[in-house]
Design an enzyme around this catalytic site. Structure first.
Site, mmCIF file in Angstrom:
data_model
loop_
_atom_site.group_PDB
_atom_site.id
_atom_site.type_symbol
_atom_site.label_atom_id
_atom_site.label_comp_id
_atom_site.label_asym_id
_atom_site.label_seq_id
_atom_site.Cartn_x
_atom_site.Cartn_y
_atom_site.Cartn_z
ATOM 1 N N GLU A 242 -4.459 5.364 -3.464
ATOM 2 C CA GLU A 242 -5.762 6.016 -3.304
ATOM 3 C C GLU A 242 -5.945 7.120 -4.349
ATOM 4 O O GLU A 242 -4.986 7.813 -4.682
ATOM 5 C CB GLU A 242 -5.871 6.617 -1.893
ATOM 6 C CG GLU A 242 -5.770 5.578 -0.796
ATOM 7 C CD GLU A 242 -5.888 6.172 0.611
ATOM 8 O OE1 GLU A 242 -6.204 7.367 0.757
ATOM 9 O OE2 GLU A 242 -5.660 5.406 1.573
ATOM 10 N N ASP B 171 0.848 -1.187 0.000
ATOM 11 C CA ASP B 171 0.000 0.000 0.000
ATOM 12 C C ASP B 171 0.889 1.244 0.000
ATOM 13 O O ASP B 171 1.678 1.448 0.922
ATOM 14 C CB ASP B 171 -0.864 -0.028 1.271
ATOM 15 C CG ASP B 171 -2.108 0.804 1.144
ATOM 16 O OD1 ASP B 171 -2.408 1.277 0.033
ATOM 17 O OD2 ASP B 171 -2.801 0.970 2.168
ATOM 18 N N GLU C 65 -14.265 1.676 -0.745
ATOM 19 C CA GLU C 65 -14.380 1.662 0.724
ATOM 20 C C GLU C 65 -15.535 2.562 1.162
ATOM 21 O O GLU C 65 -15.604 3.745 0.766
ATOM 22 C CB GLU C 65 -13.062 2.148 1.352
ATOM 23 C CG GLU C 65 -13.134 2.186 2.878
ATOM 24 C CD GLU C 65 -11.786 2.400 3.554
ATOM 25 O OE1 GLU C 65 -10.745 2.452 2.871
ATOM 26 O OE2 GLU C 65 -11.781 2.500 4.795
HETATM 27 O O1 KIV Z 1 -4.497 0.363 4.542
HETATM 28 C C1 KIV Z 1 -5.471 -0.367 4.415
HETATM 29 O O2 KIV Z 1 -5.616 -1.406 5.064
HETATM 30 C C2 KIV Z 1 -6.490 0.044 3.469
HETATM 31 C C3 KIV Z 1 -7.854 -0.472 3.708
HETATM 32 C C4 KIV Z 1 -8.507 0.323 4.785
HETATM 33 C C5 KIV Z 1 -8.673 -0.416 2.506
HETATM 34 O O3 KIV Z 1 -6.228 0.822 2.598
#
Ligand code: KIV
Length: 283
Positions: free
Chosen positions: A119, A87, A186
């Site tokens: 995002e 992420d 989300e």
């Molecule tokens: O960081 C994360 O776990 C996320 C989720 C909340 C979708 O982006």
């Protein structure tokens, strides 16, 4: 027993085509990576939610590239079968396309990931396109995007009015056109999720966005009662491991205080003659 092999992008697309639901969870460490594999989870996200669930911050914003890379390494050491996404943390891709590609590349070369998530919609489509052109699979993330919490006015459901819902649908289209392999929605109303899913060729995954899509994500710490600060409405708790841990710690403290732990079987021995020699040395 037959070994499972790595989940691949073509398999994920085929799951959408055939209507087989895609399973996804977050993981931040080695044991969770192993558990996800053993459970046959399709996609594992090393989420920046780690800043909250593991590091105790009140938002995801303090998460750094160094932390996300280190935790990706831990997860990918344990997780051999699931498709692992790193992420992209706050400010690791927003400032420029070049920075976005470089940091996405670090998740692959250093983190051992299979792709990344970031995002944003139309405004991030140029980053998505460039990262995909570098050969890195990208999952988009729309709706409640925690890195923009300040703009969104807090952790709130998104797309509840027609105009905002239309924006999510337009953002999804832009991400798909930019080459994203999937989109995470989300905290979006279920009917809006359904419209996005029907219009998309790529898999749409929900977290708090209802059942009418191609797969579901839950945050591991929410699923197992491991995040004491807050449990989102969309979570289903599958076990209260947090409470089990508290009970275990209480028993441990009691047993130590009462001299019940450790027992002889928990200790190590020294041979008698060595012990005698030691006593002599101490005389
Ligand atoms: O960081 C994360 O776990 C996320 C989720 C909340 C979708 O982006």
């Amino acid at each position: 027993m037959s070994e499972r092999i790595k989940v691949t992008l073509p398999q994920i697309f085929e799951m959408k085509r055939s209507g087989q639901k895609i399973t996804m969870i977050t993981a931040y460490d080695y044991p969770t990576g192993v558990f996800a594999d053993r459970a046959g989870i399709d996609i594992v996200l090393v989420g920046d939610s780690m800043a909250m669930t593991v590091l105790g911050y009140s938002t995801t914003l303090p998460a750094t590239m160094a932390e996300l890379i280190a935790h990706s390494q831990a997860v990918t050491r344990g997780c051999k079968n699931s498709f692992v996404l790193g992420d992209m943390p706050y400010m690791s891709y927003q400032p420029s396309i070049e920075m976005a590609v470089q940091n996405a590349g670090r998740f692959m070369s250093e983190g051992g990931c299979d792709g990344i998530k970031l995002e944003g919609g139309i405004t991030m489509a140029d980053r998505v396109e460039a990262i995909v052109r570098a050969g890195i699979p990208v999952m988009g993330h729309l709706g409640l995007t925690p890195q923009s919490m300040s703009m969104l006015g807090g952790f709130k459901v998104q797309g509840k009015d027609a105009m905002m819902a239309k924006r999510i649908i337009d953002d999804a289209k832009a991400l798909e056109e930019a080459g994203a392999f999937s989109i995470l929605l989300e905290c979006v109303p279920s009917k809006v999720t359904k419209l996005v899913t029907e219009r998309a060729e790529i898999p749409i995954i929900s977290i708090g966005a209802g059942p009418d899509c191609d797969g579901q994500l839950l945050i591991f710490h929410d699923m197992f009662g491991l995040y004491p600060a807050f449990t989102p409405k969309f979570t289903k708790q599958y076990a209260d491991v947090g409470e089990t841990i508290v009970q275990g710690l209480k028993r441990y403290a009691e047993e130590v205080r009462e001299g019940l732990f450790p027992e002889p079987k928990h200790g190590f021995t020294i041979r008698d003659e060595q012990y005698e020699e030691l006593l002599k040395m101490l005389e």
